[in-house]
Scaffold this active site. Structure first.
Site, PDB file in Angstrom:
ATOM      1  N   HIS A 127       2.440  -6.212   8.594  1.00 53.01           N
ATOM      2  CA  HIS A 127       2.415  -6.535   7.188  1.00 53.01           C
ATOM      3  C   HIS A 127       3.528  -7.344   6.707  1.00 53.01           C
ATOM      4  CE1 HIS A 127       3.277  -5.661   2.676  1.00 53.01           C
ATOM      5  NE2 HIS A 127       2.161  -4.940   2.767  1.00 53.01           N
ATOM      6  N   ASP A 204       8.730   0.126  10.929  1.00 46.66           N
ATOM      7  CA  ASP A 204       8.106   0.278   9.469  1.00 46.66           C
ATOM      8  C   ASP A 204       7.148   1.579   9.421  1.00 46.66           C
ATOM      9  OD1 ASP A 204       6.480   0.035   7.279  1.00 46.66           O
ATOM     10  OD2 ASP A 204       5.789  -2.256   7.507  1.00 46.66           O
ATOM     11  N   GLN A 207       3.171   3.453   6.635  1.00 44.46           N
ATOM     12  CA  GLN A 207       1.683   4.009   6.927  1.00 44.46           C
ATOM     13  C   GLN A 207       1.812   5.484   7.669  1.00 44.46           C
ATOM     14  OE1 GLN A 207      -0.504   3.378   4.970  1.00 44.46           O
ATOM     15  NE2 GLN A 207      -0.043   1.353   4.083  1.00 44.46           N
ATOM     16  N   LYS A 230       3.944   5.848  -1.274  1.00 37.83           N
ATOM     17  CA  LYS A 230       2.830   6.073  -0.799  1.00 37.83           C
ATOM     18  C   LYS A 230       2.971   7.376   0.000  1.00 37.83           C
ATOM     19  CE  LYS A 230       2.847   1.447   1.252  1.00 37.83           C
ATOM     20  NZ  LYS A 230       2.067   0.574   0.438  1.00 37.83           N
ATOM     21  N   CYS A 370      -1.903  -8.060   2.812  1.00 39.08           N
ATOM     22  CA  CYS A 370      -0.785  -8.702   3.005  1.00 39.08           C
ATOM     23  C   CYS A 370      -0.320  -8.550   4.487  1.00 39.08           C
ATOM     24  CB  CYS A 370       0.476  -7.787   2.374  1.00 39.08           C
ATOM     25  SG  CYS A 370       0.090  -7.838   0.627  1.00 39.08           S
TER      26      CYS A 370
HETATM   27  N1  C6P Z   1       1.218  -2.016   1.928  1.00 37.27           N
HETATM   28  C1  C6P Z   1      -1.317  -2.058   1.484  1.00 37.27           C
HETATM   29  O1  C6P Z   1      -2.123  -1.905   0.606  1.00 37.27           O
HETATM   30  P1  C6P Z   1       6.169  -1.511  -0.298  1.00 37.27           P
HETATM   31  O2  C6P Z   1       5.265  -2.294  -1.046  1.00 37.27           O
HETATM   32  O3  C6P Z   1       7.357  -2.096  -0.309  1.00 37.27           O
HETATM   33  O4  C6P Z   1       5.823  -0.225  -0.826  1.00 37.27           O
HETATM   34  O5  C6P Z   1       5.538  -1.475   1.179  1.00 37.27           O
HETATM   35  C2  C6P Z   1       5.249  -2.452   1.840  1.00 37.27           C
HETATM   36  C3  C6P Z   1       4.405  -2.338   3.299  1.00 37.27           C
HETATM   37  C4  C6P Z   1       5.110  -2.202   4.287  1.00 37.27           C
HETATM   38  N2  C6P Z   1       4.545  -2.084   5.430  1.00 37.27           N
HETATM   39  C5  C6P Z   1       3.357  -1.544   5.823  1.00 37.27           C
HETATM   40  C6  C6P Z   1       2.593  -1.333   6.903  1.00 37.27           C
HETATM   41  C7  C6P Z   1       2.551  -1.531   4.224  1.00 37.27           C
HETATM   42  O6  C6P Z   1       1.221  -1.158   4.336  1.00 37.27           O
HETATM   43  C8  C6P Z   1       3.255  -1.807   3.063  1.00 37.27           C
HETATM   44  C9  C6P Z   1       2.496  -1.798   1.937  1.00 37.27           C
HETATM   45  C10 C6P Z   1       0.084  -1.931   0.896  1.00 37.27           C
HETATM   46  O7  C6P Z   1      -1.575  -2.148   2.554  1.00 37.27           O
HETATM   47  C11 C6P Z   1       0.696  -2.916  -0.453  1.00 37.27           C
HETATM   48  S1  C6P Z   1       0.352  -4.473   0.267  1.00 37.27           S
END
Ligand code: C6P
Length: 415
Positions: A127, A204, A207, A230, A370
């Site tokens: 991401h 990271d 997920q 999430k 993203c």
């Molecule tokens: N992915 C998706 O729809 P934030 O925005 O900081 O809470 O998370 C960022 C982020 C970082 N790593 C991974 C693997 C992610 O999936 C995400 C967020 C969302 O896939 C929003 S783009």
């Protein structure tokens, strides 16, 4: 279905509302953000209703109670990932957590830092939040950025891991579960390769943490990030975990109140981690809400949630396999795979797929998610993505399959 968690759907007030023409909400976008159970909404609003005060500052009762609630939330988050409280920094999001580590590692005053000639390794399925901060760190320091690529079925390619992770490598920053493919990466093998060359591992867990049990010691990583929103928790709260001795070596990134040991007119020294990374009044009610989310997840059991989502994933993959003109972007089998399923519909742009599904109350995400480099490599503009949490059920998947058939007939593509 062996395990049925559908009784928990009633805990999520949002499912009482109707969408688009009176349809029930079929929410299949939990990888973007999860819905919130009443327990979380109440915990956050109770904080404001009963103990709201700035933590770690006032001498009054409310300040004491708010500080206790905030620190208890920290302990709860720590135990959720098998860590110590002193290792958990509250941030606003996973994005902020990853930026803090990458930024601090670029500060020459940090006692572990990246220099010209060093190498940072990521994967091609990151991401943007776990890619751009490392690109920027490389740019600022003169370090280089390399990556592990992925195979046709969306799994990480470890065939050249010893070349990619080499004696120059200082940081290996990888996702635990891809937000596009749903692939769960073999962190043990990646950590082993990093350890062999003395590199630090940043995970990271955006997920993964919301969907299956994770333990930072078993994972053998050095830093980890995830987002509250999430994880059934509120927005505006994220977690940065780091081994305490490593956090102590890093310089803070944001400066101000509550992160100092002492201050004069010409300089300041820092409090110990985690406080030195939490300048200003933190997101207190959100931390308390996240703690309630963790209690809720635990009351159901992370293993049960993982097993249940696994069955939903199987059901959707089977459904998609039985349709013509659909291509799943990611592993077709269930091994090391979570409940994030991306697909394309031949002849229909993902945004159009999403728009038609939305007319029936089915919420999916469409686009590049993203993860542009991943899409560029696959030479596609984007995908339609369905992602689960414990409140989903087979009926949601049936509706999605029916919805995709409606998309196909609306656009007059393959029968
Ligand atoms: N992915 C998706 O729809 P934030 O925005 O900081 O809470 O998370 C960022 C982020 C970082 N790593 C991974 C693997 C992610 O999936 C995400 C967020 C969302 O896939 C929003 S783009």
């Amino acid at each position: 279905m062996n395990l049925d968690l559908s009784e928990y759907k009633k805990d999520f007030p949002i499912f009482q509302r109707k969408v688009r023409g009176g349809n029930s909400l079929v929410y299949l976008d939990s990888a973007a953000t999860s819905q919130k159970p009443t327990a979380v909404i109440e915990a956050e609003s109770n904080f404001y209703r009963t103990i709201n005060a700035a933590v770690h500052r006032g001498a009054h009762l409310l300040a004491e109670e708010a500080s206790d609630a905030f620190e208890m939330s920290r302990s709860n988050v720590a135990s959720f990932i098998g860590a110590d409280s002193s290792e958990v920094v509250f941030t606003k999001s996973a994005t902020e957590s990853l930026n803090i580590i990458a930024y601090s590692l670029g500060n020459p005053d940090s006692r572990i830092n990246i220099k010209s000639g060093d190498q940072i390794v990521v994967t091609e399925m990151e991401h943007h939040a776990n890619l751009i901060p490392w690109q920027q760190l490389a740019k600022r320091t003169g370090a280089s950025l390399s990556w592990l690529s992925f195979t046709e079925d969306g799994r990480i390619d470890l065939s050249n891991i010893k070349d990619v992770i080499n004696s120059k490598t200082k940081i290996v920053a990888v996702t635990h579960q891809s937000n596009v493919f749903g692939t769960i990466l073999p962190i043990d093998e990646i950590s082993k390769a990093a350890r062999a060359v003395g590199a630090l591992v940043v995970l990271d867990a955006c997920q993964s943490a919301p969907h299956f049990p994770i333990n930072v010691k078993e994972l053998d990583v050095d830093f980890l990030a995830f987002s509250g929103h999430k994880t059934l928790g509120p927005t505006g709260i994220g977690v940065l975990w780091g081994k305490h001795q490593l956090l102590e070596k890093l310089e803070p990134v944001v400066f101000g109140g509550s992160m100092v040991d002492s201050v004069t007119m010409t300089g300041a020294t820092w409090a110990s981690a985690p406080r030195k990374f939490e300048a200003g009044v933190p997101n207190m009610a959100q931390a308390v809400g996240l703690s309630a989310a963790i209690d809720y997840l635990r009351s159901i059991g992370l293993n049960n949630i993982a097993e249940y989502e696994h069955e939903l994933t199987k059901y959707l993959l089977e459904g998609l396999a039985s349709m013509s003109g659909i291509k799943v972007i990611g592993p077709l089998d269930l091994k090391d795979r979570g409940g994030v399923i991306s697909f394309t519909v031949d002849g229909v742009h993902p945004h159009d797929v999403g728009q038609v599904l939305d007319q029936y109350g089915i919420a999916v995400r469409t686009g590049h998610h993203c993860a542009w480099p991943l899409m560029r490599k696959l030479k596609i503009a984007g995908t339609t993505r369905a992602s689960f949490h414990l409140y989903n059920n087979r009926e949601d998947i049936k509706q999605l399959i029916d919805g995709i058939e409606k998309v196909k007939s609306y656009f007059k593509v393959a029968k």
